[in-house]
Motif scaffolding. Structure first.
Motif, short mmCIF file in Angstrom:
data_model
loop_
_atom_site.label_atom_id
_atom_site.label_comp_id
_atom_site.label_asym_id
_atom_site.label_seq_id
_atom_site.Cartn_x
_atom_site.Cartn_y
_atom_site.Cartn_z
N MET A 188 -4.21 55.72 87.71
CA MET A 188 -3.81 55.43 86.52
C MET A 188 -2.28 55.48 86.20
N ARG A 189 -1.71 54.59 85.51
CA ARG A 189 -0.41 54.75 85.40
C ARG A 189 0.03 54.23 83.78
N ARG A 190 1.17 54.76 83.05
CA ARG A 190 1.42 54.15 82.33
C ARG A 190 2.02 52.92 82.09
N PRO A 191 1.68 52.01 80.98
CA PRO A 191 2.09 50.60 81.13
C PRO A 191 3.42 50.50 81.13
N HIS A 192 3.95 49.40 81.59
CA HIS A 192 5.49 48.95 81.51
C HIS A 192 5.84 48.82 80.00
N ARG A 193 5.11 47.84 79.26
CA ARG A 193 5.32 47.33 78.06
C ARG A 193 4.47 48.42 76.84
N TYR A 194 5.44 49.02 76.32
CA TYR A 194 4.94 50.06 75.07
C TYR A 194 6.11 50.28 74.14
N HIS A 195 5.82 50.86 73.20
CA HIS A 195 6.93 51.04 72.22
C HIS A 195 7.51 52.40 72.37
N ARG A 196 8.49 52.43 72.78
CA ARG A 196 9.42 53.98 73.20
C ARG A 196 9.37 54.77 72.18
N GLY A 197 9.66 54.14 70.96
CA GLY A 197 9.96 54.80 69.92
C GLY A 197 8.70 55.62 69.23
N LEU A 198 7.47 54.95 69.26
CA LEU A 198 6.33 55.39 68.61
C LEU A 198 5.71 56.59 69.76
N LEU A 199 6.00 56.28 71.09
CA LEU A 199 5.52 57.18 71.95
C LEU A 199 6.39 58.68 71.50
N ARG A 200 7.64 58.34 71.34
CA ARG A 200 8.35 59.78 70.95
C ARG A 200 7.86 60.42 69.86
N GLY B 159 1.61 53.30 74.41
CA GLY B 159 2.01 53.94 75.90
C GLY B 159 0.97 55.11 76.20
N LEU B 160 0.09 55.19 75.33
CA LEU B 160 -0.63 56.47 75.54
C LEU B 160 -2.12 56.15 76.06
N ALA B 161 -2.26 55.04 76.34
CA ALA B 161 -3.52 54.32 77.09
C ALA B 161 -3.00 53.95 78.33
N PRO B 162 -3.50 54.79 79.47
CA PRO B 162 -3.13 54.61 80.79
C PRO B 162 -3.72 53.11 81.38
N GLN B 163 -3.01 52.54 82.36
CA GLN B 163 -3.63 51.26 82.96
C GLN B 163 -4.00 51.56 84.30
N PRO B 164 -5.18 50.79 84.85
CA PRO B 164 -5.23 50.87 86.17
C PRO B 164 -4.24 50.26 87.16
N ARG B 165 -4.12 51.03 88.09
CA ARG B 165 -3.11 50.22 89.29
C ARG B 165 -4.08 50.32 90.73
N ASP B 166 -5.09 49.91 90.54
CA ASP B 166 -5.93 49.92 91.63
C ASP B 166 -5.91 48.95 92.73
N SER B 167 -5.85 48.88 94.13
CA SER B 167 -5.70 47.78 94.95
C SER B 167 -6.34 48.20 96.25
N GLY B 168 -7.31 47.73 96.76
CA GLY B 168 -8.07 48.06 98.18
C GLY B 168 -8.80 49.27 97.75
N ARG B 169 -8.63 50.07 98.86
CA ARG B 169 -9.43 51.27 98.78
C ARG B 169 -8.87 52.51 97.37
N GLN C 228 1.35 67.00 80.18
CA GLN C 228 0.33 66.14 80.23
C GLN C 228 -0.71 66.36 79.18
N ALA C 229 -0.60 67.87 78.78
CA ALA C 229 -1.37 68.27 77.69
C ALA C 229 -1.05 67.93 76.42
N LEU C 230 0.15 67.60 76.09
CA LEU C 230 0.69 67.15 74.98
C LEU C 230 0.45 65.73 74.70
N LEU C 231 0.42 64.82 75.93
CA LEU C 231 0.22 63.65 75.90
C LEU C 231 -1.17 63.20 75.59
N ALA C 232 -2.11 64.14 76.14
CA ALA C 232 -3.67 63.99 75.91
C ALA C 232 -3.78 64.36 74.47
#
Length: 396
Positions: A319-331, A304-314, A363-367
């Motif tokens: 970028m948003r965190r994906p819905h499907r990822y391993h919560r335990g590994l992110l922790r 869950g550390l690779a943001p996914q694009p949520r673009d539409s139109g303009r 945000q800095a810790l996630l980066a």
């Protein structure tokens, strides 16, 4: 491409299996008991239709463990669809009814249509054991937190001054409450006798703890209603906290011993911030083998550390965190990044750089966690322990 697809709707006692061909025609539909003999019979019947089969399930643990184990043992490929994916896909099929047979058909048909489904891989024995141990330990930690909160609430009703004074996350205060709970009992006993009582039970800082509880007792002389029964409940809760502490300590010893046997344990632990428990949790989540992750980017996406694009139109660059990822590994990666700030100058420098760019603490810790994923993946791939890169000096 397989010749047939077998979708299995998993249940606790029974599963339902539907087999379809390339045209989507049903070749078999059966409800089977979650029993080895019946599952082996089902496997034989499916293989009689065709040896080239792809199995698909909507659950990868719990009630599905026996079926998946049998399929993997017999060399069958098993794909996994999440329950949410099956639920959403069901809405696109004709009819609003819901039955196990329909769900099994949807699972099989989705496995036939989709090409992006991942295959389940059997975990090695050590990784499976570590997953069991770390999951149990996390459950105990949550239970311990709940018991401490209940203990504080109960103590607050009869002795607020003592509740404020004690840090119940430590063993000494919890042990004290098994012997002394009310202001009157503490005043009658006195500081010296309480200190001796604590020292006999090998409590660190016995003198300071005895002084703290006596001062709290001197601040309250009122006997509140229900004090006697509440004191007995405090004893029960305190003993429960101590018992949980002992079980957690036993699990820590088991985790340490089992982790020592994993081939990548030393490499992973060499990364600053990856202690014994976080290393065990990382191996439990990933198996410790990077072959299933073609790149560090895939490992980051799994965490869950690779943001996914949520673009539409303009709207671009959303970028948003994906819905499907391993919560335990992110922790695990987040906590290791936080711990590395105290022991790794490189991590601290990178964190401070992100803060100077305007990012918040989280945000800095996630980066930082994302950057450490790259390092960890390369370390395991090359079987190389972490070492600090020497400073680059310019030629004279």
């Amino acid at each position: 491409m397989p010749e047939i697809w077998a979708g299995v709707d998993i249940g606790k006692e029974h599963h339902h299996c539907v087999v379809i061909n390339a045209e989507g025609e049903r070749l078999l539909s059966r409800r089977v008991l979650n029993d080895e003999a019946e599952l082996l019979e089902l496997l034989g019947d499916v293989l009689e239709i065709s040896d080239d089969a792809l199995w698909a399930v909507d659950l990868n643990h719990g009630g599905a463990a026996l079926l998946i184990g049998l399929l993997v043992t017999h060399g069958q490929s098993v794909a996994y669809l999440t329950g949410l994916a099956v639920h959403r896909a069901s809405a696109t099929y004709r009819g609003e009814g819901k039955t196990d047979a329909k769900d099994a058909f949807v699972i099989a048909d989705q496995a036939r249509i989709r090409r992006d489904l991942g295959l389940l891989r059997p975990g090695d024995e050590i990784a499976v054991d570590l997953r069991t141990l770390t999951t149990r330990r996390l459950d105990l930690v949550f239970d311990r937190t709940r018991q401490i909160n209940r203990l504080r609430a109960q103590l607050l009703e009869i002795f607020p001054a003592l509740e404020r004074s004690l840090d119940l996350t430590n063993k000494g205060p919890a042990l004290l409450l098994t012997g002394y709970q009310t202001p009157a009992a503490i005043r009658r006993t006195g500081m010296k006798r309480i200190e001796t009582w604590l020292k006999n039970r090998k409590v660190k800082g016995a003198a300071a703890l005895a002084r703290t509880v006596v001062e709290a007792a001197q601040a309250q002389h009122t006997v509140l209603p229900g004090e006697k029964l509440a004191a007995a409940m405090v004893v029960r809760l305190a003993k429960t906290v101590i018992a949980l502490d002992e079980e957690i300590a036993e699990l820590d010893a088991l985790i340490e011993a089992r982790l020592h046997e994993h081939p990548h344990a030393q490499v992973i632990r060499s990364l600053p911030g990856m202690g014994t428990r976080l290393t065990a949790e990382f191996i439990a989540a990933t198996g410790g083998d990077m072959e299933i992750f073609a790149s560090a980017d895939r490992l980051a996406g799994f965490a869950g550390l690779a943001p996914q694009p949520r673009d539409s139109g303009r709207v671009n660059g959303n970028m948003r965190r994906p819905h499907r990822y391993h919560r335990g590994l992110l922790r695990t990666m987040y906590l290791s990044a936080m711990a590395s700030l105290k022991s790794c100058p490189a991590s601290k420098t990178y964190y401070q750089r992100k803060r100077s760019e305007g990012k918040g603490h989280k945000q800095a810790l996630l980066a930082l966690a994302r950057r450490r994923i790259n390092v960890l993946w390369a370390m395991i791939r090359d079987s190389q322990c972490y070492h600090v890169a020497p400073p680059v000096t310019s030629a004279a």
